[in-house]
Design a protein around this motif. Sequence first.
Motif, PDB file in Angstrom:
ATOM      1  N   ASN A 168     -14.195  37.585 130.912  1.00 42.12           N
ATOM      2  CA  ASN A 168     -14.426  38.600 131.555  1.00 42.12           C
ATOM      3  C   ASN A 168     -14.504  39.914 130.422  1.00 42.12           C
ATOM      4  OD1 ASN A 168     -15.280  40.043 134.036  1.00 42.12           O
ATOM      5  ND2 ASN A 168     -13.620  41.157 134.045  1.00 42.12           N
ATOM      6  N   ALA A 169     -14.648  39.576 129.159  1.00 43.47           N
ATOM      7  CA  ALA A 169     -14.778  40.419 128.075  1.00 43.47           C
ATOM      8  C   ALA A 169     -15.889  40.193 127.140  1.00 43.47           C
ATOM      9  CB  ALA A 169     -13.293  40.456 127.556  1.00 43.47           C
ATOM     10  N   THR A 170     -16.000  41.071 126.334  1.00 41.11           N
ATOM     11  CA  THR A 170     -16.920  40.953 125.127  1.00 41.11           C
ATOM     12  C   THR A 170     -16.210  41.751 123.875  1.00 41.11           C
ATOM     13  OG1 THR A 170     -18.925  40.791 126.537  1.00 41.11           O
ATOM     14  CG2 THR A 170     -19.137  41.482 124.225  1.00 41.11           C
ATOM     15  N   LEU A 171     -15.994  41.085 122.819  1.00 40.79           N
ATOM     16  CA  LEU A 171     -15.600  41.707 121.601  1.00 40.79           C
ATOM     17  C   LEU A 171     -16.695  41.847 120.661  1.00 40.79           C
ATOM     18  CD1 LEU A 171     -13.296  42.112 119.564  1.00 40.79           C
ATOM     19  CD2 LEU A 171     -13.353  39.746 118.901  1.00 40.79           C
ATOM     20  N   VAL A 172     -16.842  43.005 120.130  1.00 40.92           N
ATOM     21  CA  VAL A 172     -17.824  43.394 119.126  1.00 40.92           C
ATOM     22  C   VAL A 172     -17.156  43.716 117.889  1.00 40.92           C
ATOM     23  CG1 VAL A 172     -19.412  45.008 118.451  1.00 40.92           C
ATOM     24  CG2 VAL A 172     -19.452  44.162 120.879  1.00 40.92           C
ATOM     25  N   VAL A 173     -17.387  43.373 116.789  1.00 40.70           N
ATOM     26  CA  VAL A 173     -16.914  43.881 115.485  1.00 40.70           C
ATOM     27  C   VAL A 173     -18.046  44.478 114.803  1.00 40.70           C
ATOM     28  CG1 VAL A 173     -15.586  43.508 113.338  1.00 40.70           C
ATOM     29  CG2 VAL A 173     -15.063  41.986 115.698  1.00 40.70           C
TER      30      VAL A 173
ATOM     31  N   TYR B 177     -12.472  49.663 125.040  1.00 43.71           N
ATOM     32  CA  TYR B 177     -11.531  50.160 124.026  1.00 43.71           C
ATOM     33  C   TYR B 177     -11.983  49.801 122.809  1.00 43.71           C
ATOM     34  CZ  TYR B 177      -8.214  49.304 128.121  1.00 43.71           C
ATOM     35  OH  TYR B 177      -7.676  49.349 129.190  1.00 43.71           O
ATOM     36  N   TYR B 178     -11.819  50.718 121.672  1.00 38.61           N
ATOM     37  CA  TYR B 178     -12.266  50.610 120.667  1.00 38.61           C
ATOM     38  C   TYR B 178     -11.312  51.179 119.504  1.00 38.61           C
ATOM     39  CZ  TYR B 178     -14.248  55.326 120.773  1.00 38.61           C
ATOM     40  OH  TYR B 178     -14.143  56.636 120.904  1.00 38.61           O
ATOM     41  N   GLU B 179     -11.450  50.661 118.230  1.00 40.96           N
ATOM     42  CA  GLU B 179     -10.802  51.315 117.245  1.00 40.96           C
ATOM     43  C   GLU B 179     -11.693  51.277 116.104  1.00 40.96           C
ATOM     44  OE1 GLU B 179      -8.034  49.599 119.863  1.00 40.96           O
ATOM     45  OE2 GLU B 179      -9.167  48.582 118.539  1.00 40.96           O
ATOM     46  N   VAL B 180     -11.491  52.392 115.229  1.00 46.89           N
ATOM     47  CA  VAL B 180     -12.421  52.537 113.991  1.00 46.89           C
ATOM     48  C   VAL B 180     -11.317  52.699 112.842  1.00 46.89           C
ATOM     49  CG1 VAL B 180     -13.937  54.016 112.857  1.00 46.89           C
ATOM     50  CG2 VAL B 180     -14.222  53.800 114.937  1.00 46.89           C
ATOM     51  N   PHE B 181     -11.422  51.728 111.831  1.00 43.48           N
ATOM     52  CA  PHE B 181     -10.499  51.533 110.794  1.00 43.48           C
ATOM     53  C   PHE B 181     -11.282  51.480 109.505  1.00 43.48           C
ATOM     54  CE2 PHE B 181      -7.201  49.604 113.835  1.00 43.48           C
ATOM     55  CZ  PHE B 181      -6.088  50.684 113.479  1.00 43.48           C
ATOM     56  N   PRO B 182     -10.446  51.980 108.344  1.00 45.12           N
ATOM     57  CA  PRO B 182     -11.231  51.620 107.160  1.00 45.12           C
ATOM     58  C   PRO B 182     -11.281  49.992 107.254  1.00 45.12           C
ATOM     59  CG  PRO B 182      -9.216  53.004 106.896  1.00 45.12           C
ATOM     60  CD  PRO B 182      -9.409  52.831 108.174  1.00 45.12           C
ATOM     61  N   SER B 183     -12.138  49.459 106.352  1.00 47.91           N
ATOM     62  CA  SER B 183     -12.464  47.911 106.693  1.00 47.91           C
ATOM     63  C   SER B 183     -11.481  47.143 106.136  1.00 47.91           C
ATOM     64  CB  SER B 183     -14.071  47.609 106.073  1.00 47.91           C
ATOM     65  OG  SER B 183     -13.688  48.166 104.809  1.00 47.91           O
ATOM     66  N   ASN B 184     -10.636  47.723 105.299  1.00 48.79           N
ATOM     67  CA  ASN B 184      -9.486  46.768 104.859  1.00 48.79           C
ATOM     68  C   ASN B 184      -8.154  46.467 105.988  1.00 48.79           C
ATOM     69  OD1 ASN B 184      -8.309  49.300 104.763  1.00 48.79           O
ATOM     70  ND2 ASN B 184      -7.653  49.120 102.695  1.00 48.79           N
ATOM     71  N   ASN B 185      -8.664  47.262 107.317  1.00 44.82           N
ATOM     72  CA  ASN B 185      -7.667  47.042 108.243  1.00 44.82           C
ATOM     73  C   ASN B 185      -8.357  46.577 109.448  1.00 44.82           C
ATOM     74  OD1 ASN B 185      -5.062  48.200 107.258  1.00 44.82           O
ATOM     75  ND2 ASN B 185      -5.887  50.077 107.552  1.00 44.82           N
TER      76      ASN B 185
ATOM     77  N   ILE C  95     -23.434  51.492 117.404  1.00 45.12           N
ATOM     78  CA  ILE C  95     -24.127  50.107 117.783  1.00 45.12           C
ATOM     79  C   ILE C  95     -23.153  49.354 118.404  1.00 45.12           C
ATOM     80  CG2 ILE C  95     -24.457  48.005 116.037  1.00 45.12           C
ATOM     81  CD1 ILE C  95     -25.773  50.004 113.993  1.00 45.12           C
ATOM     82  N   ALA C  96     -21.755  49.310 118.116  1.00 51.37           N
ATOM     83  CA  ALA C  96     -20.723  48.675 118.692  1.00 51.37           C
ATOM     84  C   ALA C  96     -20.974  48.513 120.164  1.00 51.37           C
ATOM     85  CB  ALA C  96     -19.497  48.705 118.122  1.00 51.37           C
ATOM     86  N   SER C  97     -20.905  49.935 120.791  1.00 51.20           N
ATOM     87  CA  SER C  97     -21.113  50.358 122.108  1.00 51.20           C
ATOM     88  C   SER C  97     -22.297  49.662 122.685  1.00 51.20           C
ATOM     89  CB  SER C  97     -20.803  51.888 122.506  1.00 51.20           C
ATOM     90  OG  SER C  97     -21.034  52.223 123.689  1.00 51.20           O
TER      91      SER C  97
ATOM     92  N   ALA D 179     -20.936  51.632 104.314  1.00 51.99           N
ATOM     93  CA  ALA D 179     -19.720  52.370 104.255  1.00 51.99           C
ATOM     94  C   ALA D 179     -18.276  51.608 104.500  1.00 51.99           C
ATOM     95  CB  ALA D 179     -19.738  53.460 105.064  1.00 51.99           C
ATOM     96  N   PRO D 180     -17.335  51.777 104.076  1.00 50.21           N
ATOM     97  CA  PRO D 180     -15.958  51.081 103.964  1.00 50.21           C
ATOM     98  C   PRO D 180     -15.389  51.317 105.203  1.00 50.21           C
ATOM     99  CG  PRO D 180     -15.441  52.452 102.724  1.00 50.21           C
ATOM    100  CD  PRO D 180     -17.042  52.692 103.038  1.00 50.21           C
ATOM    101  N   VAL D 181     -16.041  51.196 106.549  1.00 50.24           N
ATOM    102  CA  VAL D 181     -15.308  51.455 107.876  1.00 50.24           C
ATOM    103  C   VAL D 181     -15.754  50.248 108.947  1.00 50.24           C
ATOM    104  CG1 VAL D 181     -15.074  53.561 107.786  1.00 50.24           C
ATOM    105  CG2 VAL D 181     -17.282  52.769 108.770  1.00 50.24           C
ATOM    106  N   VAL D 182     -14.965  50.130 109.932  1.00 48.50           N
ATOM    107  CA  VAL D 182     -15.350  48.914 110.798  1.00 48.50           C
ATOM    108  C   VAL D 182     -15.006  49.503 112.063  1.00 48.50           C
ATOM    109  CG1 VAL D 182     -12.940  47.797 110.493  1.00 48.50           C
ATOM    110  CG2 VAL D 182     -15.104  46.775 111.032  1.00 48.50           C
ATOM    111  N   THR D 183     -15.827  49.041 113.012  1.00 46.64           N
ATOM    112  CA  THR D 183     -15.345  49.300 114.505  1.00 46.64           C
ATOM    113  C   THR D 183     -15.001  47.906 115.293  1.00 46.64           C
ATOM    114  OG1 THR D 183     -16.684  51.356 114.941  1.00 46.64           O
ATOM    115  CG2 THR D 183     -16.292  50.043 116.879  1.00 46.64           C
TER     116      THR D 183
END
Length: 440
Positions: free
Chosen positions: A207-212, A109-117, A382-384, A44-48
């Motif tokens: 002190n952080a973890t980035l998940v895409v 903190y998280y954002e969910v965008f269309p994958s083109n963003n 999954i990201a969480s 699906a064309p979404v990304v977290t």
Amino acid sequence: MNKRLLVASALLFCSSTILAQEVAYQEYDLDNGLHVILHQDNTAPVVTTAVMYHVGGKDRTEDRTGFAHFFEHLLFEGTKNIENGKWFEIVSSNGGMNNANTSQDRTYYYEVFPSNNLKLGLWMESERMLHPVINQDGVDTQNEVVKEEKRLRYDNSPYGKILFAVSENLFKKHPYKDPNIGYMKDLDAASLEEFIAYKNKYYVPNNATLVVAGDIVIDQTKKWIFDYFSPIPKGVEIIRDYPKEDPITTAIKTKEYDPNIQIPATIIAYRTPGFKDRDAYVLDMISTYLSDGPTSKLYKKMVDVQKQALQVGALNIGQEDYGMYLVYALPVGETTLDTLNVSIEEEISKARTTLISENDYKKLQNKFENRFVNSNSNVEGIASSLATNYMLYGDTSLINKEIEIYRSITRKEIMEVANKYLNPKQRVTIDYLPEEKPAN
């Protein structure tokens, strides 16, 4: 079986098989210590885009509680390159949604965008980490926001302070004794310099973890991550050395009052090990056995058969250093809280001294299988899970193998763990009562 039913069954089987597939991911570190986890799912064309910071309510000094929760709000104020108050507008105008939450152990903190963003999401989170604007206007604004949240969710909400009552009685030394939201007098007394120092200490890449997670191209994503996050300076190593609690060896009985309720409640609480401990997984199963669903032991006995309780439940609240296991009930009619306590103890006593039945054990295993599959059924979940498993459990691969821990738990182990932690001498019993009215 007719053809239509056969097709439906086949589709259901295929769907379940897909949902249960192993979660593939890549992980690596930038030179500044930021841990990166990537999960590609192009269905699906979404990304977290998510960032978890290892800072929560427990990370504070005396008389300065609530900073982590306060920063959950403050870091939406604006950055060097994002105008004050424009964060949510930027996200929504680009087809996205975002949120954040804070526990005693971490902030997410998280954002969910269309994958083109995706590039926009990565830039915004790098801005939050590198260029947040922390000034007196923002502090004053969010101070009022937090106070209003406290009034709505806790001060004026029925049963809103139950967990506060539990934590302040289970803990006397560890910071878990104080509410995650903190005390408003502490936030009022804090200086701008203290807030800036807190940001500089905890909101740093090491002190952080980035998940895409989602519809991404791996190589392009790695390049954007490098471009936006690698220039952020590494912070000073954080050392945590919180005081240890003395064991509870004598039962504690106390009362708490809530002006927002008419029906009292009883709460029986126990201090338990942190969520990385194997026993914490067993306690999860015990709470499900006791109170998950209308056929569970406490519900069936106290609500259905004996009609003593309007509601009853058992919760295993996992935290990094210590957990909280609690059982609560609301009485029906003239039923006393002591009567509820006796009924609760009868069922817990059985768990301590008797193996649960094979049938109940199989039902437990099925429930945990189902929960495990559902937790990985979308990219947000999954990201969480990826961030939590790496940062708090120290093992990213738990996203695929945690169910094996539950599968390995035996009936005997359930009995032994109940006997180890859920004993009358180790408990706190709280009569949670309507606030007493002053005499005329």
